[in-house]
Design a protein around this motif. Structure first.
Motif, short mmCIF file in Angstrom:
data_model
loop_
_atom_site.label_atom_id
_atom_site.label_comp_id
_atom_site.label_asym_id
_atom_site.label_seq_id
_atom_site.Cartn_x
_atom_site.Cartn_y
_atom_site.Cartn_z
N GLU A 28 70.36 83.74 83.03
CA GLU A 28 70.17 84.33 84.36
C GLU A 28 71.43 85.06 84.82
OE1 GLU A 28 68.44 85.44 87.87
OE2 GLU A 28 67.37 84.27 86.35
N LYS A 29 72.59 84.63 84.39
CA LYS A 29 73.86 85.21 84.81
C LYS A 29 74.14 86.58 84.19
CE LYS A 29 75.87 80.62 85.39
NZ LYS A 29 76.86 79.66 84.86
N CYS A 30 73.47 86.90 83.07
CA CYS A 30 73.79 88.14 82.36
C CYS A 30 72.56 88.94 81.94
CB CYS A 30 74.64 87.84 81.13
SG CYS A 30 73.79 86.83 79.88
N TRP A 31 71.38 88.46 82.23
CA TRP A 31 70.14 89.05 81.72
C TRP A 31 69.29 89.55 82.87
CZ3 TRP A 31 69.43 90.12 76.78
CH2 TRP A 31 68.17 90.41 76.30
N GLY A 32 68.89 90.81 82.83
CA GLY A 32 68.04 91.37 83.87
C GLY A 32 66.67 90.71 83.90
N SER A 33 66.05 90.70 85.07
CA SER A 33 64.78 90.00 85.22
C SER A 33 63.68 90.54 84.32
CB SER A 33 64.33 90.04 86.69
OG SER A 33 64.15 91.38 87.11
N ASN A 34 63.72 91.83 84.00
CA ASN A 34 62.72 92.42 83.10
C ASN A 34 63.35 92.92 81.81
OD1 ASN A 34 60.44 92.07 84.81
ND2 ASN A 34 61.20 93.75 86.06
N ALA A 35 64.52 92.41 81.46
CA ALA A 35 65.23 92.87 80.27
C ALA A 35 64.42 92.62 79.00
CB ALA A 35 66.58 92.18 80.16
N LEU A 36 64.58 93.51 78.05
CA LEU A 36 63.88 93.42 76.76
C LEU A 36 64.86 93.03 75.66
CD1 LEU A 36 61.42 93.97 74.85
CD2 LEU A 36 62.34 96.30 74.64
N TYR A 37 64.51 92.00 74.91
CA TYR A 37 65.21 91.63 73.67
C TYR A 37 64.30 92.04 72.53
CZ TYR A 37 66.88 88.97 69.71
OH TYR A 37 67.33 88.63 68.47
N SER A 38 64.85 92.70 71.52
CA SER A 38 64.05 93.09 70.36
C SER A 38 64.90 92.97 69.10
CB SER A 38 63.56 94.53 70.52
OG SER A 38 62.75 94.91 69.44
N ASP A 39 64.30 92.40 68.07
CA ASP A 39 64.88 92.44 66.73
C ASP A 39 63.75 92.74 65.75
OD1 ASP A 39 63.58 89.98 65.93
OD2 ASP A 39 65.24 88.82 66.78
#
Length: 125
Positions: A28-39
């Motif tokens: 929560e401290k570094c990640w946007g509420s709608n952030a996308l992680y992809s690999d």
């Protein structure tokens, strides 16, 4: 957050947690509420998505320890850095491309790495 380096340090710190509640609090401290992680194996959206993914992956590498290998390089709202993870006496290296907002929260992160042959990829998701 007040800098890209602190944001990435927080992101790595979040990955080094144990338990879903700890993951959620730290991401929560570094990640946007709608952030996308992809690999190349999966995609996850939002704080809960990345926290669930981290918690699930911990089942396959319970002793893992992530660290920054190369400090972030960035311009405008784009950046990259290298990381390593140590687990089971082995080291793996990866590279992340990221985008971030004015609050120094990650809005998109694309990760590049190779999993060991015996890692249960099909159980990630």
């Amino acid at each position: 957050m007040s800098s890209v380096e602190k944001m990435i340090d927080q992101y790595i710190l979040a990955w080094n947690q144990t338990g879903l509640e700890s993951y959620s609090l730290e991401f929560e401290k570094c990640w946007g509420s709608n952030a996308l992680y992809s690999d190349q194996y999966s995609e996850h959206t939002g704080v809960q998505g990345i926290a669930d993914f981290a918690d699930q992956s911990l089942k396959f590498a319970p002793d893992r320890k992530f660290s920054v290998l190369e400090i972030p390089e960035c311009h405008h709202t784009y950046g990259r850095y290298a990381w390593k993870v140590e687990t089971g006496g082995k080291t793996n290296v990866g590279y992340d491309y990221f985008e971030f907002n004015a609050e120094f929260k990650i809005t998109k992160l694309i990760s590049f790495f190779t999993l060991p042959d015996d890692y249960p990829i099909e159980k990630l998701g």
